[in-house]
Design a protein around this motif. Structure first.
Motif, mmCIF file in Angstrom:
data_model
loop_
_atom_site.group_PDB
_atom_site.id
_atom_site.type_symbol
_atom_site.label_atom_id
_atom_site.label_comp_id
_atom_site.label_asym_id
_atom_site.label_seq_id
_atom_site.Cartn_x
_atom_site.Cartn_y
_atom_site.Cartn_z
ATOM 1 N N ILE A 1 0.842 -1.204 0.000
ATOM 2 C CA ILE A 1 0.000 0.000 0.000
ATOM 3 C C ILE A 1 0.873 1.247 0.000
ATOM 4 N N HIS A 2 1.917 1.258 0.840
ATOM 5 C CA HIS A 2 2.819 2.413 0.900
ATOM 6 C C HIS A 2 3.513 2.627 -0.437
ATOM 7 N N SER A 3 3.968 1.539 -1.072
ATOM 8 C CA SER A 3 4.678 1.660 -2.338
ATOM 9 C C SER A 3 3.763 2.204 -3.435
ATOM 10 N N LEU A 4 2.523 1.720 -3.499
ATOM 11 C CA LEU A 4 1.581 2.202 -4.508
ATOM 12 C C LEU A 4 1.273 3.683 -4.325
ATOM 13 N N ASN A 5 1.285 4.152 -3.082
ATOM 14 C CA ASN A 5 0.960 5.551 -2.798
ATOM 15 C C ASN A 5 2.156 6.488 -2.911
#
Length: 493
Positions: free
Chosen positions: A401-405
């Motif tokens: 989730i952090h990487s996608l954001n």
């Protein structure tokens, strides 16, 4: 063409199946439509349908060449590859249907149609014909195996539906007639749960000592439950943990859990699902045995609802390949994982013999968050080294989730594409997993996850000290601290 190829290959079996299963009308097939409209026998109808297949093939080839001649040169090669694949598809279908045992019918079959048969030879009263042919066929088998002379009544000993033919009167033996037996009037005994609990016993034997069970022991340091209540709550949490593990494996499709085949790959998915559902019911029965059962039932249904809601959101995001926000991810964890921790704490508070007003919901909810994030982080860290199924399952971890954001447009597009491919392929290949991990490294998502865990560790320690401060003369809860130390050491492989 695919449909007509199947109709040609299955014509004889359709005839036999229609009669033997007592179906009305004629089979739904191009061969039988041709027999009806052209008034031809089955052999001629098959040739007419074959001729139609050849016409369709010529039309397909003509349209294909027209498409290629008129297509943009930029896409002509790709279009040719696609059309070639369609040609292989048709050839493969033809090869499979001609050679498959699925459509073969032994000419000795009592309902095998002769080549000259027309629809007028198709029985109008198929039920009567089927019964008479079956009776003749059974009689032939009996006579061929019997030393009786021609004309002698055949006393067959072959058992049909549990009754011997020679001992039947009007189709049933009077003393053995099932519907006249007293068994239908007797009170039957309850079914044993032994068979249903086999999958539960299997997964329980594969699992090491559970953190949730250790947490119950730590909470009992404060609440001091009666032994009977403590045993019931421990049993309930263990059964719910096993039930959730069985369902998780079915939903995520890993082939193994801790080196052993997943439960549904040993007992089958239907039985595994049934066992998981039965465990929920069994847990409710156990909760009703607690002294404060009314409040316990309310607590149980409340947290089970949270558990299923959390699972539902996790499944939804995985199926849709839709990344949740960090806030929604936390709410999902509070339901899917935190519910078991809170259920244990709330049930224990209701049954406590001391510190009855002590509320630890906030503390155990943070522990649930830490446990899930740590578990996802550990699985993700092992992905490349041991090719674990973490990324194959399609679940969204905090790092993903952090990487996608926080990734640049190019990395985000690649990561989203890989996650979509996972849902189509059912897994990611090692090279694809390597690329995912490289993108996570570029966005610092693994480091971000570790920092979140460190912050949770510090907050859990503060909450723990706050709880201890409210209890006059209480010692430090070293069991709870041992659990956190165990998780802290084991968060990285």
């Amino acid at each position: 063409m695919n449909t007509l190829i199947k109709d040609i290959s299955s014509a004889e079996r359709d005839w036999s199946a229609h009669i033997s299963h007592n179906k009305l009308g004629i089979p739904v097939s191009a061969v039988y439509i041709m027999m009806q409209t052209q008034d031809v026998p089955i052999s001629q109808a098959k040739k007419l349908v074959e001729r139609k297949c050849l016409e369709l093939e010529q039309q397909f080839l003509r349209l294909s060449w027209e498409l290629l001649e008129n297509s943009d040169p930029m896409i002509r090669e790709e279009a040719a590859r696609y059309i070639s694949a369609l040609q292989y598809l048709i050839a493969g279908e033809l090869s499979w249907h001609v050679g498959s045992n699925r459509y073969r019918l032994d000419p000795s079959d009592p309902f095998y149609p002769k080549p000259e048969y027309k629809l007028s030879d198709f029985p109008q009263d198929t039920r009567g014909l089927a019964n008479s042919v079956q009776a003749e066929w059974s009689g032939f088998e009996s006579r061929s195996n019997s030393p009786d002379l021609p004309g002698t009544p055949v006393a067959r000993s072959k058992s049909i539906n549990g009754f011997r033919d020679g001992s039947r009167t009007n189709g049933f033996h009077e003393e053995s007639t099932a519907y006249e037996s007293n068994i239908w009037l007797e009170q039957s005994s309850e079914l044993s749960e032994e068979i249903v609990l086999k999958p539960f016993e299997y997964i329980s034997s594969q699992q090491s000592k559970k953190i949730s069970t250790q947490a119950i022991q730590a909470l009992d340091f404060w609440y001091n439950l009666p032994r009977r209540s403590l045993d019931i709550i421990t049993s309930v949490i263990n059964m719910l943990h096993s039930s959730s593990s069985i369902l998780d494996d079915i939903e995520d499709s890993p082939s193994a859990r801790q080196g052993n085949p997943s439960t549904h790959l040993v007992f089958g998915t239907p039985q595994a699902v049934n066992t998981a559902n039965y465990l929920f019911v069994k847990c409710l029965q156990e909760v009703q045995r607690l002294p404060h059962s009314l409040s316990a039932i309310e607590i149980f249904t409340d947290e089970i609802a949270n558990l299923q809601l959390g699972r539902g959101y996790n499944i939804h995001w995985t199926f849709r390949s839709a990344s949740p926000s960090v806030r929604d991810y936390i709410r999902m964890i509070d339901g899917k994982t935190g519910s078991l921790f809170r259920l244990a704490a709330r049930l224990m508070k209701a049954e406590a013999t001391q510190n009855k007003d002590l509320n630890v919901d906030g503390l155990v909810t943070l522990m649930g968050r830490y446990f899930q994030i740590r578990d996802d982080h550990q699985s993700l860290s092992l992905t490349v080294q041991a090719d674990t199924p973490s990324l194959d399952e399609g679940k969204y971890s905090l790092a993903l989730i952090h990487s996608l954001n926080n990734s640049n447009p190019s990395d985000r597009e690649q990561l989203e594409s890989l996650l979509l491919l996972r849902s189509r392929q059912g897994k990611l290949f090692p090279e694809q997993k390597n690329l995912v991990m490289k993108i996570l490294a570029r966005t610092g998502s693994t480091g971000y996850t570790v920092k979140v865990m460190e912050r949770l560790e510090n907050e859990i320690e503060k909450r723990l000290e706050s709880v201890e401060a409210t209890i006059v003369g209480a010692e430090r809860n070293w069991t709870m601290r041992a659990i956190m130390e165990y998780l802290r050491v084991g968060r990285s492989p």
